[in-house]
Design an enzyme around this catalytic site. Sequence first.
Site, PDB file in Angstrom:
ATOM      1  N   HIS A  32      -7.599  -5.940  -0.516  1.00 20.46           N
ATOM      2  CA  HIS A  32      -6.318  -5.017  -0.284  1.00 20.46           C
ATOM      3  C   HIS A  32      -5.864  -5.715   0.993  1.00 20.46           C
ATOM      4  CE1 HIS A  32      -3.750  -1.589  -0.374  1.00 20.46           C
ATOM      5  NE2 HIS A  32      -4.081  -1.225   0.794  1.00 20.46           N
ATOM      6  N   GLU A  39      -9.152  -5.639  -4.503  1.00 22.15           N
ATOM      7  CA  GLU A  39      -8.430  -4.346  -3.765  1.00 22.15           C
ATOM      8  C   GLU A  39      -9.525  -3.539  -3.261  1.00 22.15           C
ATOM      9  OE1 GLU A  39      -5.275  -4.168  -2.911  1.00 22.15           O
ATOM     10  OE2 GLU A  39      -4.073  -4.773  -4.621  1.00 22.15           O
ATOM     11  N   SER A  45       0.885  -1.251   0.057  1.00 17.55           N
ATOM     12  CA  SER A  45       0.151  -0.147   0.062  1.00 17.55           C
ATOM     13  C   SER A  45       0.906   1.070   0.020  1.00 17.55           C
ATOM     14  CB  SER A  45      -0.960   0.078   1.235  1.00 17.55           C
ATOM     15  OG  SER A  45      -2.032   0.891   1.159  1.00 17.55           O
TER      16      SER A  45
END
Length: 582
Positions: free
Chosen positions: A461, A357, A234
């Site tokens: 995610h 995600e 991330s």
Amino acid sequence: MRRSTFFIALAGVLLLGGCSQELTAPVATRSGAVQGVAADGFEMFRGIPYAAAPIGDGRWRAPQPHAGWADTLDATEFGAQCWQPTESGNSDFLERLAEGSGMGGFKSWLLTTLGGLVTAETSEDCLFLNVLTPDRTAKLPVMFWIHGGGHQFGSGGGPYESPSLAAEGVVLVSINYRLGLYGFLAHPQLAAEDPNGSTGNYGTLDQIAALQWVRDNIAAFGGDPDLVTIFGESAGGHSVGQLMASPVARGLFHRAIAQSGTGFYQFQSVDADHERWSGFDAGRELARRAGVDGDNEIGALRALSTDALAELATDPELSATFHPQIDGYVLPAPTAAIFARGQQASVPLVVGSNADEGSLLYYFGLPAIDGGAAVQPQNIDEWDALLAAEFGDAAAGLDGEYVIDADADVPKAAEQLMGDTWFGRHAFYMADAHALTQHPAYLYFYERRPAAEAQTLGASHALELAHVFGGFLPFWPWDARDDALQAQMQGHWAQFAATGDPNRDGLPAWEAFDALAPSEMNYGHEQTRAGPVTRLARYRAMRSQFHRRLRAADYSASTSAASRSSRGNASSAGSLGRVNTR
């Protein structure tokens, strides 16, 4: 993202707190001796300062060397995490995470309840790192972890301390770096006082200072300073891309792994207003809201306490700009533009994304298209209008890539679009740009869903963290496929760190990315296999929209750099020219 890091902290409290440990022998560093803990054949050194505390006059300055210590430093506990909001976001996210995982009702309730009990010390005095070594007498590859959290949240502690990854024959380093207001505030007075004319990249400079510490000290822990892999997820993945783009970081690392983040869509600039406030505009506005002005705004802001700045630090308009800045020194141009010109670090790269995600992130208000209008379409008409506005002639072909038969299908398709535009396509573009400059690149796509029939998360995610660092989330659905996937991902990551190539006997074969015949390693729900890029048609249809944004951002950065140069600003890199977007 803040919410993607919460379960990391929770797992650390639950899984590491009760381990039986003994003290290690002291290890000498350039700042002084440190003593950690040993357990199960590993040695762990926590909370080692890698720079002086960035407090007082050190607030919003490049990190400075630590003065050192005379007595052996107690390195048995993690240091404070860098200042960040701690009162928001957890409950709603945990409920969505637990519900979406398919775990049972009691376990879901328990996870959510325990989450509300987790607290962690935050401080501006936070520049600490942690070292986990399986053998400090060896000369092992070093894996340098940069945590996620949207550049606003997170820390390097907890289950990022992974014995199962270190057991693959690597020394694992994790770090804290300044976040939010303290890591990424830009202001013209800060640029004026800096010898390089730099401002707004204090968190990135912290990462670079930690890499310098590794270069100077890691051999004493069994690590090879000439074999350092940076990896992150991330915002940590964005940081990997930005470090590859930064001339200031050259020579400090030798491999790179970017998980669900590349830095490619981040165009924040100190003095250009492409897409939102410039860093300088935000810095001046922060000073105005704080009630300070004049020739010493920064001095007045440094005099304010952390508590006094807390409301401004969390203001949505201001905090949206607290990201790495194109400043002409740390970042001479947008990361994607530097890659397009072939000016990035010439190191082997692994990069990838997850299939779903957006399955959690989209429902916290992110727009369906990164850099596009702040729109979450609710029906077919709104969906068609959004695609036409953003993708033009490519919209019709792209629309066929998503399953929409009725208005009720649109939110799910938009969730998928969000994951593709924010993460998936940029991983593909990064691998493509790196391979075109004749540097080894390996693309992956992670599709493992929670091992429960009732799950609705998909491969959301941050879920790959469980397999990269070992299963650590309490009560998480897990089966034999997860055990196998953990062994495969940790094996690929460690082998890549050692050789620059993830392939070794006993692991699924992974071909290097070829721009003429793009392929990826698919960490599938049921099996791992290499093959053509799963969403190639989507990413290619989206390319023109991204190039349009990149040209605009690069033009803004070039114009700003030329303006700084004409004013004699020491940070100027001169005219950056126009990016070749093929």
